[in-house]
Design a protein around this motif. Structure first.
Motif, PDB file in Angstrom:
ATOM      1  N   THR A   1      -7.797 -11.771   5.422  1.00  0.00           N
ATOM      2  CA  THR A   1      -7.546 -10.817   6.505  1.00  0.00           C
ATOM      3  C   THR A   1      -6.685  -9.660   6.017  1.00  0.00           C
ATOM      4  O   THR A   1      -6.017  -9.760   4.986  1.00  0.00           O
ATOM      5  CB  THR A   1      -6.824 -11.499   7.690  1.00  0.00           C
ATOM      6  N   ASN A   2      -6.709  -8.573   6.763  1.00  0.00           N
ATOM      7  CA  ASN A   2      -5.856  -7.407   6.516  1.00  0.00           C
ATOM      8  C   ASN A   2      -5.966  -6.857   5.100  1.00  0.00           C
ATOM      9  O   ASN A   2      -4.967  -6.440   4.508  1.00  0.00           O
ATOM     10  CB  ASN A   2      -4.386  -7.738   6.829  1.00  0.00           C
ATOM     11  N   ALA A   3      -7.176  -6.856   4.570  1.00  0.00           N
ATOM     12  CA  ALA A   3      -7.372  -6.359   3.212  1.00  0.00           C
ATOM     13  C   ALA A   3      -7.247  -4.835   3.174  1.00  0.00           C
ATOM     14  O   ALA A   3      -7.769  -4.146   4.050  1.00  0.00           O
ATOM     15  CB  ALA A   3      -8.743  -6.767   2.698  1.00  0.00           C
ATOM     16  N   PRO A   4      -6.561  -4.307   2.161  1.00  0.00           N
ATOM     17  CA  PRO A   4      -6.498  -2.854   1.996  1.00  0.00           C
ATOM     18  C   PRO A   4      -7.910  -2.295   1.751  1.00  0.00           C
ATOM     19  O   PRO A   4      -8.759  -2.980   1.163  1.00  0.00           O
ATOM     20  CB  PRO A   4      -5.629  -2.666   0.748  1.00  0.00           C
ATOM     21  N   PRO A   5      -8.168  -1.075   2.188  1.00  0.00           N
ATOM     22  CA  PRO A   5      -9.502  -0.483   2.003  1.00  0.00           C
ATOM     23  C   PRO A   5      -9.995  -0.507   0.563  1.00  0.00           C
ATOM     24  O   PRO A   5     -11.181  -0.729   0.307  1.00  0.00           O
ATOM     25  CB  PRO A   5      -9.334   0.951   2.504  1.00  0.00           C
ATOM     26  N   ARG A   6      -9.101  -0.303  -0.399  1.00  0.00           N
ATOM     27  CA  ARG A   6      -9.526  -0.315  -1.811  1.00  0.00           C
ATOM     28  C   ARG A   6      -9.967  -1.705  -2.253  1.00  0.00           C
ATOM     29  O   ARG A   6     -10.872  -1.841  -3.078  1.00  0.00           O
ATOM     30  CB  ARG A   6      -8.403   0.208  -2.706  1.00  0.00           C
ATOM     31  N   LEU A   7      -9.344  -2.761  -1.713  1.00  0.00           N
ATOM     32  CA  LEU A   7      -9.770  -4.118  -2.043  1.00  0.00           C
ATOM     33  C   LEU A   7     -11.147  -4.393  -1.443  1.00  0.00           C
ATOM     34  O   LEU A   7     -12.005  -4.989  -2.090  1.00  0.00           O
ATOM     35  CB  LEU A   7      -8.754  -5.151  -1.549  1.00  0.00           C
ATOM     36  N   LEU A   8     -11.365  -3.928  -0.231  1.00  0.00           N
ATOM     37  CA  LEU A   8     -12.690  -4.065   0.382  1.00  0.00           C
ATOM     38  C   LEU A   8     -13.749  -3.338  -0.438  1.00  0.00           C
ATOM     39  O   LEU A   8     -14.836  -3.865  -0.672  1.00  0.00           O
ATOM     40  CB  LEU A   8     -12.676  -3.509   1.809  1.00  0.00           C
ATOM     41  N   ALA A   9     -13.423  -2.142  -0.894  1.00  0.00           N
ATOM     42  CA  ALA A   9     -14.365  -1.364  -1.707  1.00  0.00           C
ATOM     43  C   ALA A   9     -14.668  -2.063  -3.028  1.00  0.00           C
ATOM     44  O   ALA A   9     -15.818  -2.088  -3.474  1.00  0.00           O
ATOM     45  CB  ALA A   9     -13.809   0.039  -1.948  1.00  0.00           C
ATOM     46  N   LEU A  10     -13.644  -2.642  -3.646  1.00  0.00           N
ATOM     47  CA  LEU A  10     -13.841  -3.364  -4.902  1.00  0.00           C
ATOM     48  C   LEU A  10     -14.746  -4.584  -4.680  1.00  0.00           C
ATOM     49  O   LEU A  10     -15.658  -4.844  -5.469  1.00  0.00           O
ATOM     50  CB  LEU A  10     -12.498  -3.790  -5.481  1.00  0.00           C
ATOM     51  N   ALA A  11     -14.504  -5.308  -3.604  1.00  0.00           N
ATOM     52  CA  ALA A  11     -15.336  -6.476  -3.286  1.00  0.00           C
ATOM     53  C   ALA A  11     -16.773  -6.048  -2.999  1.00  0.00           C
ATOM     54  O   ALA A  11     -17.718  -6.717  -3.418  1.00  0.00           O
ATOM     55  CB  ALA A  11     -14.748  -7.220  -2.095  1.00  0.00           C
ATOM     56  N   ARG A  12     -16.935  -4.929  -2.299  1.00  0.00           N
ATOM     57  CA  ARG A  12     -18.283  -4.419  -2.000  1.00  0.00           C
ATOM     58  C   ARG A  12     -18.992  -4.041  -3.296  1.00  0.00           C
ATOM     59  O   ARG A  12     -20.178  -4.359  -3.479  1.00  0.00           O
ATOM     60  CB  ARG A  12     -18.172  -3.214  -1.070  1.00  0.00           C
ATOM     61  N   LEU A  13     -18.277  -3.387  -4.189  1.00  0.00           N
ATOM     62  CA  LEU A  13     -18.841  -2.974  -5.471  1.00  0.00           C
ATOM     63  C   LEU A  13     -19.373  -4.171  -6.258  1.00  0.00           C
ATOM     64  O   LEU A  13     -20.399  -4.096  -6.919  1.00  0.00           O
ATOM     65  CB  LEU A  13     -17.774  -2.233  -6.291  1.00  0.00           C
ATOM     66  N   HIS A  14     -18.672  -5.292  -6.178  1.00  0.00           N
ATOM     67  CA  HIS A  14     -19.056  -6.495  -6.925  1.00  0.00           C
ATOM     68  C   HIS A  14     -19.913  -7.466  -6.118  1.00  0.00           C
ATOM     69  O   HIS A  14     -20.226  -8.560  -6.597  1.00  0.00           O
ATOM     70  CB  HIS A  14     -17.801  -7.189  -7.465  1.00  0.00           C
TER      71      HIS A  14
ATOM     72  N   ILE B   1      -6.134 -16.062   4.062  1.00  0.00           N
ATOM     73  CA  ILE B   1      -5.148 -15.356   3.258  1.00  0.00           C
ATOM     74  C   ILE B   1      -4.957 -13.952   3.810  1.00  0.00           C
ATOM     75  O   ILE B   1      -5.922 -13.212   3.978  1.00  0.00           O
ATOM     76  CB  ILE B   1      -5.595 -15.293   1.783  1.00  0.00           C
ATOM     77  N   ASP B   2      -3.707 -13.600   4.082  1.00  0.00           N
ATOM     78  CA  ASP B   2      -3.360 -12.260   4.548  1.00  0.00           C
ATOM     79  C   ASP B   2      -3.137 -11.385   3.313  1.00  0.00           C
ATOM     80  O   ASP B   2      -2.185 -11.593   2.560  1.00  0.00           O
ATOM     81  CB  ASP B   2      -2.102 -12.317   5.406  1.00  0.00           C
ATOM     82  N   ALA B   3      -4.004 -10.408   3.117  1.00  0.00           N
ATOM     83  CA  ALA B   3      -3.948  -9.570   1.927  1.00  0.00           C
ATOM     84  C   ALA B   3      -3.208  -8.254   2.159  1.00  0.00           C
ATOM     85  O   ALA B   3      -3.239  -7.376   1.309  1.00  0.00           O
ATOM     86  CB  ALA B   3      -5.361  -9.290   1.438  1.00  0.00           C
ATOM     87  N   SER B   4      -2.529  -8.124   3.278  1.00  0.00           N
ATOM     88  CA  SER B   4      -1.890  -6.851   3.622  1.00  0.00           C
ATOM     89  C   SER B   4      -0.841  -6.409   2.606  1.00  0.00           C
ATOM     90  O   SER B   4      -0.590  -5.210   2.460  1.00  0.00           O
ATOM     91  CB  SER B   4      -1.277  -6.920   5.020  1.00  0.00           C
ATOM     92  N   ALA B   5      -0.222  -7.326   1.903  1.00  0.00           N
ATOM     93  CA  ALA B   5       0.825  -6.968   0.943  1.00  0.00           C
ATOM     94  C   ALA B   5       0.280  -6.577  -0.431  1.00  0.00           C
ATOM     95  O   ALA B   5       1.049  -6.142  -1.290  1.00  0.00           O
ATOM     96  CB  ALA B   5       1.803  -8.123   0.792  1.00  0.00           C
TER      97      ALA B   5
END
Length: 81
Positions: free
Chosen positions: A56-69, A23-27
């Motif tokens: 792929t192409n996850a925005p930094p905030r989505l990566l941070a949210l996933a890391r947090l959880h 899944i391309d998460a860039s949008a």
């Protein structure tokens, strides 16, 4: 996906993903933990089909949210070859 999506919205979005294994998460501009739940369900379905899954192409905030959880490696790690 707006915060607090209903079960119907969740199922509609999941059906739109179909059998995606990448899944391309860039949008994604707006997301919350329900977005993570949707991605994790898509991952579960791909694994059920014995297919690798990644986002792929996850925005930094989505990566941070996933890391947090604690799910960053489940969604964003390169799948084994």
């Amino acid at each position: 996906m707006p915060a607090h999506a209903t079960a119907t919205q969740f199922n509609t979005l999941l059906s739109q993903l179909g059998d995606a294994s990448c899944i391309d998460a860039s949008a994604l501009a707006r997301f919350d933990t329900s977005t993570l739940a949707l991605l994790l369900e898509a991952r579960r379905r791909a694994r059920h089909r014995a297919e690798p899954f990644r986002v792929t192409n996850a925005p930094p905030r989505l990566l941070a949210l996933a890391r947090l959880h604690g799910v960053e490696a489940l969604l964003f790690a390169e799948p084994p070859i």
